[in-house]
Design a protein around this motif. Sequence first.
Motif, PDB file in Angstrom:
ATOM      1  N   ALA A   7       0.487  -1.419  -0.620  1.00  0.00           N
ATOM      2  CA  ALA A   7      -0.023  -0.019  -0.013  1.00  0.00           C
ATOM      3  C   ALA A   7       0.553   1.250  -0.065  1.00  0.00           C
ATOM      4  O   ALA A   7       1.816   1.436   0.236  1.00  0.00           O
ATOM      5  CB  ALA A   7      -0.871   0.032   1.154  1.00  0.00           C
ATOM      6  N   SER A   8      -0.009   2.313  -0.389  1.00  0.00           N
ATOM      7  CA  SER A   8       1.172   3.687  -0.270  1.00  0.00           C
ATOM      8  C   SER A   8       1.394   3.954   0.275  1.00  0.00           C
ATOM      9  O   SER A   8       0.378   4.369   1.142  1.00  0.00           O
ATOM     10  CB  SER A   8       0.565   4.773  -1.817  1.00  0.00           C
ATOM     11  N   SER A   9       1.891   4.857   1.322  1.00  0.00           N
ATOM     12  CA  SER A   9       2.529   5.356   2.452  1.00  0.00           C
ATOM     13  C   SER A   9       2.354   6.564   2.193  1.00  0.00           C
ATOM     14  O   SER A   9       3.042   7.463   3.623  1.00  0.00           O
ATOM     15  CB  SER A   9       3.906   4.935   2.789  1.00  0.00           C
ATOM     16  N   GLY A  10       1.897   6.966   1.789  1.00  0.00           N
ATOM     17  CA  GLY A  10       2.335   8.296   1.211  1.00  0.00           C
ATOM     18  C   GLY A  10       3.113  10.238   1.140  1.00  0.00           C
ATOM     19  O   GLY A  10       4.032  10.871   1.694  1.00  0.00           O
ATOM     20  N   VAL A  53      -6.149   5.100  -4.188  1.00  0.00           N
ATOM     21  CA  VAL A  53      -7.393   6.141  -5.242  1.00  0.00           C
ATOM     22  C   VAL A  53      -6.477   7.171  -5.642  1.00  0.00           C
ATOM     23  O   VAL A  53      -6.177   7.696  -5.022  1.00  0.00           O
ATOM     24  CB  VAL A  53      -8.603   6.292  -4.639  1.00  0.00           C
ATOM     25  N   ILE A  54      -6.491   7.708  -6.785  1.00  0.00           N
ATOM     26  CA  ILE A  54      -6.334   8.969  -7.338  1.00  0.00           C
ATOM     27  C   ILE A  54      -7.943   9.661  -7.656  1.00  0.00           C
ATOM     28  O   ILE A  54      -8.393   9.104  -8.903  1.00  0.00           O
ATOM     29  CB  ILE A  54      -5.179   8.772  -8.481  1.00  0.00           C
ATOM     30  N   GLN A  55      -8.383  10.961  -7.350  1.00  0.00           N
ATOM     31  CA  GLN A  55      -9.377  11.296  -7.682  1.00  0.00           C
ATOM     32  C   GLN A  55      -8.859  13.197  -7.129  1.00  0.00           C
ATOM     33  O   GLN A  55      -8.761  13.662  -7.155  1.00  0.00           O
ATOM     34  CB  GLN A  55     -10.344  10.663  -7.010  1.00  0.00           C
ATOM     35  N   GLN A  60      -6.386  14.516  -5.659  1.00  0.00           N
ATOM     36  CA  GLN A  60      -5.754  13.604  -4.088  1.00  0.00           C
ATOM     37  C   GLN A  60      -5.621  12.206  -4.817  1.00  0.00           C
ATOM     38  O   GLN A  60      -5.775  11.488  -5.156  1.00  0.00           O
ATOM     39  CB  GLN A  60      -6.872  13.935  -3.052  1.00  0.00           C
ATOM     40  N   PHE A  61      -4.206  11.921  -4.018  1.00  0.00           N
ATOM     41  CA  PHE A  61      -3.489  11.150  -4.151  1.00  0.00           C
ATOM     42  C   PHE A  61      -3.736   9.796  -2.679  1.00  0.00           C
ATOM     43  O   PHE A  61      -3.652  10.331  -1.444  1.00  0.00           O
ATOM     44  CB  PHE A  61      -1.823  11.210  -3.970  1.00  0.00           C
ATOM     45  N   LEU A 103      -2.812  10.930   2.663  1.00  0.00           N
ATOM     46  CA  LEU A 103      -3.646  11.497   1.752  1.00  0.00           C
ATOM     47  C   LEU A 103      -2.450  13.319   1.617  1.00  0.00           C
ATOM     48  O   LEU A 103      -2.080  13.673   1.543  1.00  0.00           O
ATOM     49  CB  LEU A 103      -4.295  12.824   1.866  1.00  0.00           C
ATOM     50  N   GLN A 104      -2.055  12.840  -0.326  1.00  0.00           N
ATOM     51  CA  GLN A 104      -1.364  13.801  -0.604  1.00  0.00           C
ATOM     52  C   GLN A 104      -2.247  14.926  -2.120  1.00  0.00           C
ATOM     53  O   GLN A 104      -2.810  14.326  -2.347  1.00  0.00           O
ATOM     54  CB  GLN A 104      -0.304  13.282  -1.243  1.00  0.00           C
ATOM     55  N   LYS A 105      -1.875  15.574  -2.100  1.00  0.00           N
ATOM     56  CA  LYS A 105      -2.520  16.902  -2.587  1.00  0.00           C
ATOM     57  C   LYS A 105      -1.608  17.573  -3.630  1.00  0.00           C
ATOM     58  O   LYS A 105      -0.668  18.131  -3.366  1.00  0.00           O
ATOM     59  CB  LYS A 105      -3.307  17.756  -1.705  1.00  0.00           C
ATOM     60  N   VAL A 106      -2.231  17.771  -5.079  1.00  0.00           N
ATOM     61  CA  VAL A 106      -1.880  18.418  -6.177  1.00  0.00           C
ATOM     62  C   VAL A 106      -2.705  19.491  -6.648  1.00  0.00           C
ATOM     63  O   VAL A 106      -3.921  19.434  -6.782  1.00  0.00           O
ATOM     64  CB  VAL A 106      -0.961  17.867  -7.593  1.00  0.00           C
TER      65      VAL A 106
END
Length: 504
Positions: free
Chosen positions: A27-30, A69-71, A131-132, A138-141
């Motif tokens: 799993a992604s760890s941010g 999720v990427i949304q 949002q990633f 959670l990470q954001k661009v």
Amino acid sequence: MRHYFTLFILGLLLAVSSCRTDFDTVASSGNLKFSKDTVYLDTVFKNIGSATYQLKVYNKSKDDISIPVIQLKKGLSSKYRMTVDGTNGNNGKIFNNVTLLAKDSLYIFIETTADITDADPTDFLYTDEIQFDSGANLQKVALVTLIQDAVFLFPKQNPDGSKEKIQIDGKAVDGFYLDENDAANGNELLFTNKKPYVIYGYAGVPENKTVTFEAGSKVFFHANSGLFVDKNASLHINGAVSTTEKLENEVVFEGDRLESLYSDIPGQWGSIILADGSTNHTINHLTLKNATVGLSIRNQDATTVQLKNTQIYNCSQYGILAQHARIKAENIVINYSGLASLSCVYGGDYSFTHATFYNNWPSSDHFAVNLSNRLSGATPETKDLTQAAFNNCIIYGSSTNEFNLDKGTNAQFVYQLNNCLLKFSSTSKNPDYQFKDDAVHYTNIILNENPKFYNVSQNKFNIDKTSAAFAKGNQAYAIPLDILGTTRTSPPDLGAYQSADFPK
């Protein structure tokens, strides 16, 4: 035996590869990294799709990861849309369980189509974010787009589904005639500076009507679009001097793609066409860029086009193409044209004073100035060039010879260059190009000396005291103010700009 052994080894390798765990993910760890923390999609007009912008996402870890999720934060209601590594997900808004291999990256491509009502009314920005993952990971661009309101002018759709058309040069093209009593837009023959205008197809000026552009009006043309001024109709462009690089008082004509990627691409739209029989045209402080042909002036009537303080850049064919026309011009700058910055063909009557004609088109098959008294296929093939006068001008560029004369027999070919700086490097024995010995056609010609413009690639044709054009003009031809409204000194400099020290 060796053959069977080889097959055995290949089979073993295949069996081993089938059991590989390369795509077993964690799993992604941010800890994703991004090529930018905000994607700016430049400015777009309402309801016109943007260009495509990219974001690169990096997995710097040693593990293959799965991003749950990427949304888009606004979900399915967002006006942005994405593709993630070539897939569209759920309507380009939501992507689930995206795999990103160790030490690898993926591309996200982003576009938008939004209305002015979608934007923040205080700054006209439309925003969202990618949002990633979620929660603690959670990470954001951020995504940011400026939405610009505009008046849209376009051909109507006929009952059979076809578009409204007008006739130009005997051909039916997508277009419409501007209406001074239009129910939706009011007087379409008056362009104001309240909102920009976006034109689809050719906007025609009807016979016996005048289209007027007020100072500060901005017009953006879609592909294959332009302005057509019909016979007995007139064009009045009433721009004024601007004090900033925003050109706040200029009348501006350019393509409708506002993204920086398109800022200097030639041929994005058609032309401003002054048709045969059109009349009484005045153009002052116009900036025109990225057309196919900037100004196309065809056999207009006995009146003279008054052209002042005008800049024309990045045309895929011609900056000005005049065909048996009449033009009196001063303080003109033209650069970067596929064939010629100025081409006057099939005769006519022309006077250019304090003009800067430059051409740095990449190929060598171009001119800054072309003069001709003929037109192939026309009847008759030649017409009189009764005058082509160039006073206190600069004719220069990246090619060997930037000045061309094309003389047909059986018609007049009258031309005169006075106090001009000229690029013509070949040692031609043609009697038409004897700039030092032909006093009938050439007076005080400065040949092949560098004008030392401030920045040609940025269309900044200012000069300083080190220029070969400094104080080389004839006061008898001087226009009191230059293109920026600066008072000229005596003797005047050549070209459209009064000399000044360059910015540090």
